[in-house]
Design a protein around this motif. Structure first.
Motif, PDB file in Angstrom:
ATOM      1  N   TYR A 114      87.601  48.528 -60.236  1.00 26.14           N
ATOM      2  CA  TYR A 114      87.137  48.496 -61.290  1.00 26.14           C
ATOM      3  C   TYR A 114      86.098  47.393 -61.255  1.00 26.14           C
ATOM      4  O   TYR A 114      85.979  46.382 -60.576  1.00 26.14           O
ATOM      5  CB  TYR A 114      88.072  48.085 -62.112  1.00 26.14           C
ATOM      6  N   HIS A 115      84.931  47.603 -61.849  1.00 26.10           N
ATOM      7  CA  HIS A 115      83.726  46.665 -61.788  1.00 26.10           C
ATOM      8  C   HIS A 115      82.947  46.720 -63.217  1.00 26.10           C
ATOM      9  O   HIS A 115      82.907  47.548 -64.003  1.00 26.10           O
ATOM     10  CB  HIS A 115      83.021  46.917 -60.486  1.00 26.10           C
ATOM     11  N   ASN A 116      82.214  45.482 -63.352  1.00 26.41           N
ATOM     12  CA  ASN A 116      81.570  45.359 -64.346  1.00 26.41           C
ATOM     13  C   ASN A 116      80.044  45.706 -64.284  1.00 26.41           C
ATOM     14  O   ASN A 116      79.179  44.969 -63.467  1.00 26.41           O
ATOM     15  CB  ASN A 116      81.742  43.899 -64.852  1.00 26.41           C
ATOM     16  N   LYS A 117      79.689  46.866 -64.766  1.00 24.06           N
ATOM     17  CA  LYS A 117      78.328  47.257 -64.410  1.00 24.06           C
ATOM     18  C   LYS A 117      77.166  46.425 -64.878  1.00 24.06           C
ATOM     19  O   LYS A 117      76.020  46.378 -64.269  1.00 24.06           O
ATOM     20  CB  LYS A 117      77.998  48.827 -65.100  1.00 24.06           C
ATOM     21  N   ASP A 118      77.459  45.993 -66.099  1.00 18.61           N
ATOM     22  CA  ASP A 118      76.534  44.977 -66.835  1.00 18.61           C
ATOM     23  C   ASP A 118      76.170  43.616 -65.997  1.00 18.61           C
ATOM     24  O   ASP A 118      75.033  43.304 -65.676  1.00 18.61           O
ATOM     25  CB  ASP A 118      76.845  44.631 -68.352  1.00 18.61           C
ATOM     26  N   LEU A 119      77.196  43.033 -65.230  1.00 19.29           N
ATOM     27  CA  LEU A 119      77.055  41.873 -64.492  1.00 19.29           C
ATOM     28  C   LEU A 119      76.268  42.437 -63.086  1.00 19.29           C
ATOM     29  O   LEU A 119      75.389  41.521 -62.788  1.00 19.29           O
ATOM     30  CB  LEU A 119      78.500  41.412 -64.347  1.00 19.29           C
ATOM     31  N   LEU A 120      76.712  43.442 -62.591  1.00 26.61           N
ATOM     32  CA  LEU A 120      76.035  43.859 -61.388  1.00 26.61           C
ATOM     33  C   LEU A 120      74.415  44.151 -61.796  1.00 26.61           C
ATOM     34  O   LEU A 120      73.708  43.692 -60.893  1.00 26.61           O
ATOM     35  CB  LEU A 120      76.700  45.042 -60.808  1.00 26.61           C
ATOM     36  N   LYS A 121      74.258  44.787 -62.748  1.00 24.08           N
ATOM     37  CA  LYS A 121      72.721  45.188 -62.983  1.00 24.08           C
ATOM     38  C   LYS A 121      71.998  43.717 -63.239  1.00 24.08           C
ATOM     39  O   LYS A 121      70.923  43.679 -62.870  1.00 24.08           O
ATOM     40  CB  LYS A 121      72.776  45.838 -64.177  1.00 24.08           C
ATOM     41  N   LYS A 122      72.920  42.727 -63.920  1.00 19.93           N
ATOM     42  CA  LYS A 122      72.058  41.489 -64.186  1.00 19.93           C
ATOM     43  C   LYS A 122      71.586  40.664 -63.066  1.00 19.93           C
ATOM     44  O   LYS A 122      70.473  40.265 -62.902  1.00 19.93           O
ATOM     45  CB  LYS A 122      73.005  40.700 -64.962  1.00 19.93           C
ATOM     46  N   HIS A 123      72.361  41.116 -62.020  1.00 19.77           N
ATOM     47  CA  HIS A 123      72.175  40.295 -60.664  1.00 19.77           C
ATOM     48  C   HIS A 123      71.339  41.239 -59.622  1.00 19.77           C
ATOM     49  O   HIS A 123      71.259  40.728 -58.469  1.00 19.77           O
ATOM     50  CB  HIS A 123      73.304  39.665 -60.185  1.00 19.77           C
ATOM     51  N   GLY A 124      71.009  42.464 -60.204  1.00 18.82           N
ATOM     52  CA  GLY A 124      70.368  43.555 -59.045  1.00 18.82           C
ATOM     53  C   GLY A 124      71.098  43.752 -57.913  1.00 18.82           C
ATOM     54  O   GLY A 124      71.056  43.918 -56.700  1.00 18.82           O
ATOM     55  N   ALA A 125      72.649  43.799 -58.222  1.00 19.24           N
ATOM     56  CA  ALA A 125      73.801  44.034 -57.179  1.00 19.24           C
ATOM     57  C   ALA A 125      74.128  45.516 -57.336  1.00 19.24           C
ATOM     58  O   ALA A 125      74.233  46.090 -58.123  1.00 19.24           O
ATOM     59  CB  ALA A 125      74.774  42.916 -57.366  1.00 19.24           C
ATOM     60  N   LYS A 126      74.463  45.954 -55.963  1.00 22.65           N
ATOM     61  CA  LYS A 126      75.199  47.365 -55.973  1.00 22.65           C
ATOM     62  C   LYS A 126      76.698  47.058 -55.609  1.00 22.65           C
ATOM     63  O   LYS A 126      77.154  46.134 -55.228  1.00 22.65           O
ATOM     64  CB  LYS A 126      74.506  48.298 -54.542  1.00 22.65           C
ATOM     65  N   VAL A 127      77.565  48.209 -56.085  1.00 25.62           N
ATOM     66  CA  VAL A 127      78.695  48.219 -55.597  1.00 25.62           C
ATOM     67  C   VAL A 127      79.092  47.939 -54.292  1.00 25.62           C
ATOM     68  O   VAL A 127      78.552  48.721 -53.572  1.00 25.62           O
ATOM     69  CB  VAL A 127      79.367  49.453 -56.183  1.00 25.62           C
ATOM     70  N   PRO A 128      79.836  46.992 -53.563  1.00 27.85           N
ATOM     71  CA  PRO A 128      80.064  46.888 -52.243  1.00 27.85           C
ATOM     72  C   PRO A 128      80.600  48.119 -51.616  1.00 27.85           C
ATOM     73  O   PRO A 128      81.647  48.491 -52.287  1.00 27.85           O
ATOM     74  CB  PRO A 128      80.793  45.739 -52.146  1.00 27.85           C
ATOM     75  N   ALA A 129      80.236  48.368 -50.555  1.00 28.02           N
ATOM     76  CA  ALA A 129      80.990  49.568 -49.708  1.00 28.02           C
ATOM     77  C   ALA A 129      81.843  49.071 -48.662  1.00 28.02           C
ATOM     78  O   ALA A 129      82.687  49.807 -48.194  1.00 28.02           O
ATOM     79  CB  ALA A 129      79.597  50.593 -49.050  1.00 28.02           C
ATOM     80  N   THR A 130      81.713  47.896 -48.217  1.00 25.04           N
ATOM     81  CA  THR A 130      82.749  47.417 -47.277  1.00 25.04           C
ATOM     82  C   THR A 130      83.311  45.996 -47.733  1.00 25.04           C
ATOM     83  O   THR A 130      82.865  45.493 -48.558  1.00 25.04           O
ATOM     84  CB  THR A 130      81.947  47.094 -45.849  1.00 25.04           C
ATOM     85  N   LEU A 131      84.412  45.889 -46.912  1.00 20.05           N
ATOM     86  CA  LEU A 131      85.153  44.593 -47.339  1.00 20.05           C
ATOM     87  C   LEU A 131      84.431  43.305 -47.225  1.00 20.05           C
ATOM     88  O   LEU A 131      84.507  42.387 -47.944  1.00 20.05           O
ATOM     89  CB  LEU A 131      86.303  44.800 -46.486  1.00 20.05           C
ATOM     90  N   GLU A 132      83.760  43.274 -45.908  1.00 19.45           N
ATOM     91  CA  GLU A 132      82.706  42.166 -45.825  1.00 19.45           C
ATOM     92  C   GLU A 132      81.790  41.891 -46.890  1.00 19.45           C
ATOM     93  O   GLU A 132      81.749  40.952 -47.402  1.00 19.45           O
ATOM     94  CB  GLU A 132      82.105  42.508 -44.455  1.00 19.45           C
ATOM     95  N   GLU A 133      81.215  43.110 -47.434  1.00 23.27           N
ATOM     96  CA  GLU A 133      80.354  43.095 -48.512  1.00 23.27           C
ATOM     97  C   GLU A 133      80.682  42.532 -49.735  1.00 23.27           C
ATOM     98  O   GLU A 133      80.061  41.886 -50.484  1.00 23.27           O
ATOM     99  CB  GLU A 133      79.476  44.654 -48.540  1.00 23.27           C
ATOM    100  N   PHE A 134      82.088  43.199 -50.151  1.00 18.59           N
ATOM    101  CA  PHE A 134      82.634  42.707 -51.008  1.00 18.59           C
ATOM    102  C   PHE A 134      83.075  41.382 -51.375  1.00 18.59           C
ATOM    103  O   PHE A 134      82.850  40.890 -52.368  1.00 18.59           O
ATOM    104  CB  PHE A 134      84.139  43.418 -51.249  1.00 18.59           C
ATOM    105  N   VAL A 135      83.473  40.536 -50.006  1.00 13.59           N
ATOM    106  CA  VAL A 135      83.739  39.111 -50.241  1.00 13.59           C
ATOM    107  C   VAL A 135      82.259  38.209 -50.483  1.00 13.59           C
ATOM    108  O   VAL A 135      82.162  37.474 -51.411  1.00 13.59           O
ATOM    109  CB  VAL A 135      84.326  38.685 -48.988  1.00 13.59           C
ATOM    110  N   ALA A 136      81.216  38.804 -49.641  1.00  9.64           N
ATOM    111  CA  ALA A 136      80.033  38.151 -49.804  1.00  9.64           C
ATOM    112  C   ALA A 136      79.580  38.164 -51.021  1.00  9.64           C
ATOM    113  O   ALA A 136      78.775  37.319 -51.772  1.00  9.64           O
ATOM    114  CB  ALA A 136      78.957  38.747 -48.821  1.00  9.64           C
ATOM    115  N   LEU A 137      79.382  39.287 -51.946  1.00  5.92           N
ATOM    116  CA  LEU A 137      79.098  39.578 -53.313  1.00  5.92           C
ATOM    117  C   LEU A 137      80.068  38.888 -54.070  1.00  5.92           C
ATOM    118  O   LEU A 137      79.233  38.121 -55.152  1.00  5.92           O
ATOM    119  CB  LEU A 137      78.981  40.992 -53.351  1.00  5.92           C
ATOM    120  N   SER A 138      81.270  38.632 -53.996  1.00  3.54           N
ATOM    121  CA  SER A 138      81.824  38.135 -54.892  1.00  3.54           C
ATOM    122  C   SER A 138      81.591  36.692 -54.787  1.00  3.54           C
ATOM    123  O   SER A 138      81.624  35.839 -55.891  1.00  3.54           O
ATOM    124  CB  SER A 138      83.361  38.269 -54.531  1.00  3.54           C
TER     125      SER A 138
END
Length: 417
Positions: free
Chosen positions: A151-175
């Motif tokens: 589950y994710h907050n599309k508005d918050l990702l859009k605010k920061h120009g971020a995409k949904v992470p595809a890998t666990l490594e990307e997920f931790v880094a973006l968080s």
């Protein structure tokens, strides 16, 4: 209420009928010569209503026979009461059961093989079916199955120009990045065995090694350390009161890994554009593995032959494409048959709720917890406690898991209860 009415309409139950489903069932069974009880762990909400409406429709097609659903509290209450029913020699015809419950009931030789009843299982989701196969024999019909999703907050990702992470490594880094920008942890989780399982499985972990239960493997320590560090570093927020969806709005939120069965509750709780994605995996080539939760329907040997016949027909009804499609769209559970995905009610629902298609895709990347008779106690009272000690009390993850391993070994060896 709207979903309950939709369910009734699709299944053919008269909308003019104003009585509550449980009242209708009571009347149906009062007139029946053969009553097959179904003990379940739905305490309320959409799942309980959907089950009761399925039963109403099934009973409506019967002559002198009925299914009577009997709530027994939560799932742990249900298994406790079934064990007591074994001792009393008075079990229901059917009940909900996790895979570990099935293993326990098989120790008492209490279950009937599903195919021996004549239930046809063609087209049932193979991973779900294999999970209830013991010694090559199927002992349960997959019923209310959910899968973890992101589950994710599309508005918050859009605010920061971020995409949904595809890998666990990307997920931790973006968080980490979003938490720093928002001034608070954006990944929310419940410190329990379900959350732990996502990280554990996607770091390559397996609970069983050479047939032995291992809770303190290097992958398990790595997964628990990752969560503990997430809290220390300020990008992960443990939710200890209520469900995650009930806490939305209490701080910056970007992500949670949670059950698809919570989809309708997330939609109700979110004051932002809610997104649902497949889980970040070890690589970007395929989604991560999600923990399957939810139960199966089993039939007990002690039930009379006439009750077993009712159970057989009810299970076949439950697996019908229309019943599966309606139950899934009413509850957020995953349809357990491919044929359900072609039903108009399912197609219409997915057109209005594209996220549900994502849930079905994620279900193809599924992992299960061990089907051990003792797993319920291990999951909640041993492993679950170790996770809480590490996350909430800052106990070293290896120390917590080593303790859990010893407690589990003692339990499995019969040294403790």
């Amino acid at each position: 209420m709207r979903r309950a009415l939709l369910l009734m309409a699709v299944l053919g139950v008269a909308l003019a009928q104003q009585a509550k489903p449980e009242e209708v069932i009571k009347e149906q069974c009062a007139k029946a010569k053969v009553v097959a009880e179904l003990w379940h762990g739905f305490t309320g909400g959409a799942p309980k209503a959907a089950l009761e409406n399925l039963v109403v429709e099934f009973n409506r097609t019967q002559q002198g026979r009925c299914v009577r659903p009997v709530p027994q509290g939560g799932y742990r209450d249900l298994s406790t009461k079934i064990k007591a029913a074994f001792a009393a020699g008075k079990v229901p015809a059917m009940a909900q059961a996790y895979e570990n419950n099935i293993a326990l009931y098989l120790e008492a030789k209490a279950l009937l093989p599903i195919e021996s009843l004549g239930v046809r299982l063609q087209g049932v989701n193979l991973p779900f079916l294999n999970a209830v196969r013991f010694g090559g024999v199927v002992y349960g019909v997959p019923f209310n199955k959910s899968i973890q999703v992101l589950y994710h907050n599309k508005d918050l990702l859009k605010k920061h120009g971020a995409k949904v992470p595809a890998t666990l490594e990307e997920f931790v880094a973006l968080s980490k990045k979003l938490s720093q920008a928002e001034g608070g942890p954006v990944y929310w989780f419940q410190p329990d065995a379900s959350t732990f399982a996502y990280f554990f499985f996607n770091l390559g972990g397996s609970y069983l090694k050479n047939g032995k239960l291992v809770l303190n493997s290097k992958e398990a320590v790595e997964a628990l350390t990752l969560l503990q560090n997430g809290v220390k570093e300020g990008w992960a927020k443990p939710i200890t009161s209520g469900y995650i969806n009930q806490n939305l709005g209490s701080g910056p939120y970007a992500f949670s890994v949670d059950t698809s069965a919570g989809y309708t509750y997330y939609r109700q709780g979110a004051k932002f554009d809610l997104g649902v994605a497949t889980l970040p995996g070890r690589t970007s080539s395929q989604p991560g593995f999600g923990l399957v939760q939810g139960t199966n329907l089993v039939v007990f040997r002690q039930a009379g032959k006439e009750e077993q016949a009712v159970a057989k027909d009810f299970l076949q009804f439950v697996l019908s494409p229309k019943a599966q499609a309606v139950f899934a769209t009413a509850t957020g559970y995953v349809p357990v048959t491919e044929a359900a995905l072609k039903e108009p009610v399912y197609q219409s629902y997915v057109a209005d709720n594209p996220d549900f298609g994502t849930i079905v895709r994620q279900s193809r990347y599924a992992k299960f917890e061990p089907a051990l008779a003792e797993w319920e106690q291990i999951r909640f009272d041993i492993l679950g406690q170790a996770i809480k000690e590490a996350i909430l009390n800052k106990v070293d993850p290896k120390v917590a898991l080593d303790k859990a391993q010893k407690l589990a070994e003692d339990l499995l060896a019969g040294k403790t209860r």
